[in-house]
Scaffold this motif. Structure first.
Motif, PDB file in Angstrom:
ATOM      1  N   ARG A  28       0.834  -1.209   0.000  1.00 38.24           N
ATOM      2  CA  ARG A  28       0.000   0.000   0.000  1.00 38.24           C
ATOM      3  C   ARG A  28       0.864   1.252   0.000  1.00 38.24           C
ATOM      4  NH1 ARG A  28      -3.271  -1.843   3.328  1.00 38.24           N
ATOM      5  NH2 ARG A  28      -2.473  -0.990   5.287  1.00 38.24           N
ATOM      6  N   VAL A  29       1.926   1.256   0.806  1.00 43.15           N
ATOM      7  CA  VAL A  29       2.810   2.419   0.888  1.00 43.15           C
ATOM      8  C   VAL A  29       3.561   2.621  -0.433  1.00 43.15           C
ATOM      9  CG1 VAL A  29       4.867   3.366   2.021  1.00 43.15           C
ATOM     10  CG2 VAL A  29       3.058   2.324   3.393  1.00 43.15           C
ATOM     11  N   MET A  30       4.027   1.538  -1.048  1.00 46.04           N
ATOM     12  CA  MET A  30       4.706   1.650  -2.340  1.00 46.04           C
ATOM     13  C   MET A  30       3.784   2.265  -3.383  1.00 46.04           C
ATOM     14  SD  MET A  30       6.734  -2.008  -2.483  1.00 46.04           S
ATOM     15  CE  MET A  30       7.548  -1.720  -4.041  1.00 46.04           C
ATOM     16  N   GLU A  31       2.527   1.852  -3.354  1.00 47.74           N
ATOM     17  CA  GLU A  31       1.566   2.389  -4.312  1.00 47.74           C
ATOM     18  C   GLU A  31       1.293   3.870  -4.032  1.00 47.74           C
ATOM     19  OE1 GLU A  31      -2.571   0.845  -6.416  1.00 47.74           O
ATOM     20  OE2 GLU A  31      -1.662  -0.278  -4.764  1.00 47.74           O
ATOM     21  N   GLU A  32       1.105   4.227  -2.770  1.00 43.85           N
ATOM     22  CA  GLU A  32       0.833   5.615  -2.394  1.00 43.85           C
ATOM     23  C   GLU A  32       1.988   6.541  -2.757  1.00 43.85           C
ATOM     24  OE1 GLU A  32      -1.816   4.477   1.592  1.00 43.85           O
ATOM     25  OE2 GLU A  32       0.140   5.438   1.778  1.00 43.85           O
ATOM     26  N   ARG A  33       3.222   6.056  -2.583  1.00 45.67           N
ATOM     27  CA  ARG A  33       4.394   6.896  -2.818  1.00 45.67           C
ATOM     28  C   ARG A  33       4.871   6.857  -4.270  1.00 45.67           C
ATOM     29  NH1 ARG A  33       6.985   8.266   2.179  1.00 45.67           N
ATOM     30  NH2 ARG A  33       9.020   8.474   1.168  1.00 45.67           N
TER      31      ARG A  33
ATOM     32  N   GLU B 192       8.429  -4.579 -12.457  1.00 45.58           N
ATOM     33  CA  GLU B 192       7.662  -5.771 -12.087  1.00 45.58           C
ATOM     34  C   GLU B 192       7.729  -5.995 -10.579  1.00 45.58           C
ATOM     35  OE1 GLU B 192       7.399 -10.603 -13.000  1.00 45.58           O
ATOM     36  OE2 GLU B 192       9.090  -9.413 -13.777  1.00 45.58           O
ATOM     37  N   LEU B 193       6.571  -6.289  -9.994  1.00 49.28           N
ATOM     38  CA  LEU B 193       6.484  -6.643  -8.583  1.00 49.28           C
ATOM     39  C   LEU B 193       6.071  -8.109  -8.471  1.00 49.28           C
ATOM     40  CD1 LEU B 193       5.968  -5.218  -5.479  1.00 49.28           C
ATOM     41  CD2 LEU B 193       3.805  -6.314  -6.043  1.00 49.28           C
TER      42      LEU B 193
ATOM     43  N   GLU C 218      -4.338  -7.310  -4.972  1.00 47.30           N
ATOM     44  CA  GLU C 218      -4.483  -6.120  -5.797  1.00 47.30           C
ATOM     45  C   GLU C 218      -3.193  -5.312  -5.790  1.00 47.30           C
ATOM     46  OE1 GLU C 218      -7.071  -5.002  -7.776  1.00 47.30           O
ATOM     47  OE2 GLU C 218      -7.808  -7.044  -7.427  1.00 47.30           O
ATOM     48  N   TRP C 219      -2.740  -4.906  -6.965  1.00 50.52           N
ATOM     49  CA  TRP C 219      -1.557  -4.065  -7.086  1.00 50.52           C
ATOM     50  C   TRP C 219      -1.747  -3.117  -8.261  1.00 50.52           C
ATOM     51  CZ3 TRP C 219       2.453  -1.888  -5.039  1.00 50.52           C
ATOM     52  CH2 TRP C 219       3.491  -1.401  -5.833  1.00 50.52           C
ATOM     53  N   ARG C 220      -1.900  -1.864  -7.951  1.00 52.58           N
ATOM     54  CA  ARG C 220      -2.052  -0.802  -8.946  1.00 52.58           C
ATOM     55  C   ARG C 220      -3.138  -1.126  -9.968  1.00 52.58           C
ATOM     56  NH1 ARG C 220       4.354   1.049  -9.699  1.00 52.58           N
ATOM     57  NH2 ARG C 220       4.462   2.020  -7.622  1.00 52.58           N
TER      58      ARG C 220
END
Length: 343
Positions: free
Chosen positions: A18-23, A29-30, A44-46
């Motif tokens: 969540r923090v990676m997405e917010e920042r 690739e994740l 869920e990722w992006r």
């Protein structure tokens, strides 16, 4: 850049994502990893669904960066594998923190320590983390001789099972139903306070959590001469650790000067109007990345001592946010490419 998140389905792992997405953390690739029990799940990722992979032979290959939040046992086995395969590991467990050649880093406090990494960077204990963010500006300004801390730690610091246990026990007590036996903690946590966080080792009156705070504080601040004493308690709060901290300084520091100093410090928010009932609260720190400090006052028993109250979201700044900040710093400083080239 190819990034692994090991322990992606746990409370901290989910917060890291969540923090990676917010920042807006940039990557190509994740790949999320978890135990065999959780492997195969979709997360869920992006805006898309990503399959959770198991840690199996060869899974460590092809990554630039790996963020670990899967416990000491997994880190002990798999972090060196990811490093050997070319990745830099940021580890949230306690496995590597006391190793002398592993940097223990808080982004606002000692980012320069990242330069000496040899493949693994340790993320500190959540309780230590929020305290040193406040202590560092004081140390730089007037020096510190001694710190005495008592913590009031939320159950989310233990993990999802502890959150569920507090919920079930509270519900049973409110509804006057049969109370389920404690499974995560040695005693009931609902409407109770446990003066034990983690375990006692043979011959030691301090818990492993208290020992972590003592050792890690000195390592992060780079000062073995600072005295640190800790008492850690678990409280029936879902999220957010609170700390009562007594700081003995080398040079005098008034409460007013301390407030001004901390108000300018990176990552710190001063909330200190106690007569208006304004002071740091865990429910107000929830979901925030800053460390909150208030109740700053003179210790009447010592002319160079201040008391203060420090609160932070233990899943965010206490774990996930700092891990992502360290990842960002590793990228900015070119320390991922340098590590891969060196190996």
């Amino acid at each position: 850049m190819r990034v692994a998140v090991v322990g992606a389905t746990g409370a901290v792992g989910q917060t890291i994502l969540r923090v990676m997405e917010e920042r807006g953390f940039e990557l190509e690739e994740l790949v999320p990893f978890a135990s065999q029990r959780s492997a195969g799940r979709e997360i869920e990722w992006r805006g898309s669904s990503v399959r959770v992979e198991p840690l199996v032979e060869g899974a460590e290959r092809g990554f630039d960066l790996a963020l670990f939040s899967a416990g000491s046992k997994v880190s002990r086995e798999w972090a060196p594998r990811f490093v050997e395969a070319g990745a830099v590991v940021v580890d949230n467990s306690s496995q590597w923190r006391m190793e002398p050649d592993v940097p223990l880093v808080v982004a606002e406090v000692n980012p320069e320590a990242l330069d000496a990494h040899r493949g693994i960077v340790a993320n500190p204990n959540c309780s230590t983390m929020q305290m040193v963010v406040v202590l560092k500006p004081i140390l730089d300004a007037v020096g510190i001789e001694r710190v005495v801390v008592s913590t009031y730690q939320a159950v989310s610091g233990t993990g999802q099972r502890a959150i569920e246990e507090l919920h079930r026990q509270s519900e049973a007590l409110i509804e006057a139903e049969e109370l389920p036996p404690p499974r995560v903690y040695p005693h009931r946590i609902a409407f109770n306070v446990l003066p034990q966080v983690e375990t006692f080792k043979d011959g030691d009156d301090y818990t492993t959590e208290e020992r972590k705070m003592m050792f890690e504080t000195r390592k992060i601040l780079g000062r073995d001469d600072i005295g640190v004493s800790a008492t850690c308690a678990r409280v029936p709060v879902f999220s957010g650790h609170s700390e009562s901290v007594n700081v003995q300084t080398v040079e005098p520091l008034s409460p007013e000067e301390c407030r001004r100093l901390l108000a300018q410090a990176p990552g710190v928010v001063v909330v200190d109007e106690p007569h208006a009932a304004r002071y740091p609260l865990p429910i107000e720190a929830a979901g925030r990345d800053e460390v909150f400090v208030g109740r700053i006052r003179r210790d009447p028993s010592h002319e160079r001592c201040l008391n203060m109250w420090i609160v932070a979201d233990n899943l965010r700044k206490g774990a996930a946010t700092n891990a992502v900040q360290l990842a960002e710093l590793l990228v900015e400083r070119g320390l991922l490419r340098a590590a891969a080239a060196g190996r």
